[in-house]
Design a protein around this motif. Structure first.
Motif, PDB file in Angstrom:
ATOM      1  N   ASP A 159      -6.134   0.468   7.077  1.00  0.00           N
ATOM      2  CA  ASP A 159      -5.182   1.388   7.657  1.00  0.00           C
ATOM      3  C   ASP A 159      -4.015   1.649   6.689  1.00  0.00           C
ATOM      4  N   MET A 160      -3.346   0.601   6.257  1.00  0.00           N
ATOM      5  CA  MET A 160      -2.115   0.789   5.489  1.00  0.00           C
ATOM      6  C   MET A 160      -2.340   1.506   4.163  1.00  0.00           C
ATOM      7  N   SER A 164      -6.728  -4.919  12.838  1.00  0.00           N
ATOM      8  CA  SER A 164      -7.928  -5.517  12.246  1.00  0.00           C
ATOM      9  C   SER A 164      -8.156  -5.067  10.810  1.00  0.00           C
ATOM     10  N   GLU A 165      -7.486  -3.985  10.395  1.00  0.00           N
ATOM     11  CA  GLU A 165      -7.778  -3.404   9.084  1.00  0.00           C
ATOM     12  C   GLU A 165      -6.754  -3.851   8.043  1.00  0.00           C
ATOM     13  N   ARG A 166      -6.743  -5.151   7.785  1.00  0.00           N
ATOM     14  CA  ARG A 166      -5.861  -5.726   6.768  1.00  0.00           C
ATOM     15  C   ARG A 166      -6.666  -6.596   5.821  1.00  0.00           C
ATOM     16  N   TYR A 189      -3.170   8.824   6.200  1.00  0.00           N
ATOM     17  CA  TYR A 189      -3.511   9.298   7.541  1.00  0.00           C
ATOM     18  C   TYR A 189      -3.591   8.166   8.562  1.00  0.00           C
ATOM     19  N   THR A 190      -3.725   6.921   8.117  1.00  0.00           N
ATOM     20  CA  THR A 190      -3.842   5.795   9.055  1.00  0.00           C
ATOM     21  C   THR A 190      -2.737   4.757   8.910  1.00  0.00           C
ATOM     22  N   TRP A 206      -1.443  -3.722  -0.844  1.00  0.00           N
ATOM     23  CA  TRP A 206      -1.554  -5.183  -0.749  1.00  0.00           C
ATOM     24  C   TRP A 206      -1.918  -5.605   0.670  1.00  0.00           C
ATOM     25  N   VAL A 207      -1.431  -4.901   1.671  1.00  0.00           N
ATOM     26  CA  VAL A 207      -1.684  -5.261   3.065  1.00  0.00           C
ATOM     27  C   VAL A 207      -3.042  -4.774   3.548  1.00  0.00           C
ATOM     28  N   THR A 208      -3.505  -3.639   3.076  1.00  0.00           N
ATOM     29  CA  THR A 208      -4.634  -2.948   3.704  1.00  0.00           C
ATOM     30  C   THR A 208      -5.983  -3.612   3.443  1.00  0.00           C
ATOM     31  N   ASN A 209      -6.970  -3.171   4.220  1.00  0.00           N
ATOM     32  CA  ASN A 209      -8.358  -3.602   4.048  1.00  0.00           C
ATOM     33  C   ASN A 209      -9.032  -2.676   3.044  1.00  0.00           C
TER      34      ASN A 209
END
Length: 593
Positions: free
Chosen positions: A330-331, A237-239, A335-336, A319-322
């Motif tokens: 996350d990305m 969900s974190e993107r 740590y995530t 680029w991928v992360t939220n």
């Protein structure tokens, strides 16, 4: 130990840390929502059974051996030292130690798979079959359903990355923290990490040929985010879904937090040019590609990531992360990062590029240095054994019994051209210097290490709230072809200090008349970039260690017709409004063998 005010934890965390110093106790992970899993040292997965055997001991783990920790300082984690780490960006306490193995467990030294084992073939995500994707999704579903304290549980696997990448361990024989990012441990650690992850998946689904896929964002057909990562057990969900669906944007592999605004064709061209720089012209020596030579102990610390770790590794994480999350989970945070299943395809491609770079350089050993070769990490393998694997163990993929399905390398043919004709550019830059539009360094140019010269910005450095142009002397003006082959001319941006644990990016240009006219890596004036991602920090304030950026410029100077010049003009260009969070100590030129 907590002698830096900026990283001093609240009293209750200090007490928890003191308890951890004596022995491992249940701790929590400062993750998001319901992802908290408690460490359970009494579980069957973390208890070793030992029996007396004369003068020694044996264990129920078969050929395992129990060793006392060595007191010799080495780039190896001290498993008894696992402690909290701390996110300075928002003050989040990070406890990754639930994933740390009980130090009482017997340790098995790594052994190569049998030569008769099948070779696992890692394939690009755009060539995967529906059957493979279904099988892979099933594996993640199984991992996520395992008990919280099982070493193969998905979240436990993910927190292995947190342990090694946020400074949760001290080095063996030293109180210096062990970091596997931003130095020469980056490639070998991640190779070992995904190697064991891959074999665990194969064991869970009963397939000894299973191989991780790789996401080849370095070629046009691989520059979209793979659709299957939106389904079922693959989803996270974190993107930043504005990049992923429904627009299916072409990835910006040099992402700086601001949309490039390029159309698909131009973005592909920019990506290929960046890959040429990071794999070829800017990576002609191992240290430039692999990262700085960290040594054991506090005095051996370094912060100098290699080309691929900076871009595209860091930038594709962003680029991928939220980026709406406090630490870009996350990305976007160490740590995530591996809680997103796409992490593993991303890092499979990073690993593939290491093998490609090595092939381009004749397969020679990167560093013939015991500090690197004997550096070690600990992982639970597919049979739940605690395995110590050294860097020297992961240098030959054929011995590890996996390989990569070949794809084209179009970036090899994208050597850039100057944005402005070099003679014209030099004339304009001299006029700018005469009008005091180029920084004149106070105190001249004192001698620097490795025969370089160093325009120093002073004790406080210079903040990059706007582009900064400086004239840098070149110690060696005339070099033969043999000289160039033996020594790479390196532009060094040193004393880089990020104020807080946050994303920062700035580009470095050489002999650029107008930074706005330089089309990033598609212009020869582009020398490289510095990228900082949210790391999370541990006690001792390691993130305050100043970073060094080394950029190979031998080929660049040839193309800019500047080989005989006694100086070059260097411009530091902050990107995405992040310059207010970084200061730079100075710029110099060195020579690297």
């Amino acid at each position: 130990m907590f002698n830096h005010a900026c990283c001093r934890p609240p009293p209750y965390l200090f007490d928890y840390y003191q308890l951890l110093r004596g022995k491992l106790l249940p701790v929590f992970n400062g993750g998001l929502g319901d992802r908290v899993n408690n460490y359970s040292p009494a579980s069957s997965y973390n208890t070793a059974t030992t029996t007396s055997n004369g003068g020694g001991s044996s264990t129920s783990a078969g050929a395992a051996v129990v060793e006392e920790p060595s007191m010799t300082s080495s780039l190896t984690p001290n498993l008894t030292s696992c402690h909290w780490s701390y996110s300075d960006h928002v003050g989040r306490p990070l406890f990754c130690c639930k994933a740390s193995p009980d130090p009482r467990l017997p340790v098995v030294d790594f052994q190569f798979p049998d030569h008769s084992d099948p070779i696992r073939v890692r394939r690009p995500v755009h060539r995967l079959s529906a059957d493979f994707i279904a099988k892979y999704e099933k594996a993640f579903a199984i991992m996520k359903s395992l008990p919280d304290d099982h070493p193969h549980n998905f979240w436990r696997q993910a927190d292995q990355h947190c342990l090694y990448c946020t400074g949760s361990y001290e080095q063996t024989g030293s109180d210096a923290l062990l970091f596997v990012h931003r130095d020469w441990l980056f490639f070998p650690f991640h190779r070992a990490y995904i190697y064991f992850h891959e074999r665990i998946i194969g064991k869970l689904i009963g397939d000894d040929t299973f191989a991780l896929p790789y996401w080849p964002w370095d070629v046009p057909e691989g520059m979209l985010f793979p659709d299957f990562y939106h389904r079922g057990a693959f989803n996270d969900s974190e993107r930043d879904f504005s990049h992923l669906i429904p627009l299916h944007q072409t990835a910006d592999i040099a992402f700086d937090g601001v949309e490039s605004g390029l159309g698909a064709a131009d973005q592909v061209a920019a990506n290929l040019a960046m890959m040429y720089h990071q794999m070829v012209s800017g990576a002609r020596k191992p240290e430039l590609f692999m990262g700085c030579r960290m040594r054991p102990g506090r005095a051996g610390a370094c912060d100098g990531p290699g080309t691929i770790e900076l871009i595209p590794h860091n930038t594709m994480h962003e680029w991928v992360t939220n980026r709406a999350n406090p630490d870009w989970e996350d990305m976007g945070s160490y740590y995530t990062a591996s809680r997103d299943p796409s992490f593993y395809a991303h890092h499979s491609n990073i690993d593939r590029l290491w093998s490609v770079w090595k092939e381009l350089h004749g397969g020679r050993l990167e560093f013939d240095d015991p500090a690197w070769l004997d550096a070690a990490f600990y992982f639970r393998d597919e049979n739940l054994r605690l395995v110590r694997v050294r860097v020297r163990d992961v240098l030959d993929m054929s011995k590890l019994r996996y390989t990569y399905e070949e794809i084209d390398r179009p970036w090899l043919e994208t050597r850039p051209k100057p944005a402005v004709e070099p003679k014209v550019a030099r004339g304009i830059l001299r006029e700018m210097e005469a009008r005091n539009r180029v920084l004149r360094m106070p105190g001249g140019a004192p001698e620097a290490p490795s025969g370089g010269t160093s325009p120093d910005f002073g004790p406080g450095g210079r903040m990059l709230e706007e582009p900064l142009r400086v004239k840098v002397p070149r110690p060696k003006r005339v070099r033969s072809a043999a000289d160039k082959a033996e020594e790479e001319e390196v532009l060094v941006v040193y004393g880089i200090e990020v104020k807080r644990d946050t994303f920062v990016k700035f580009d470095v240009l050489v002999n650029a008349v107008d930074e706005a006219a330089v089309a990033g890596p598609r212009s020869r004036e582009y020398a490289g970039a510095f990228v900082n991602v949210n790391r999370g920090v541990a006690h001792g304030d390691p993130h305050k260690r100043k970073a060094t950026l080394k950029l190979g410029i031998t080929e660049l100077l040839e193309d800019l017709e500047a080989e005989a010049d006694d100086s070059i003009w260097v411009t530091l260009v902050p990107k995405g409004g992040t310059g207010v969070d970084v200061t730079v100590g100075g710029v110099r030129i060195e020579y690297l063998r």
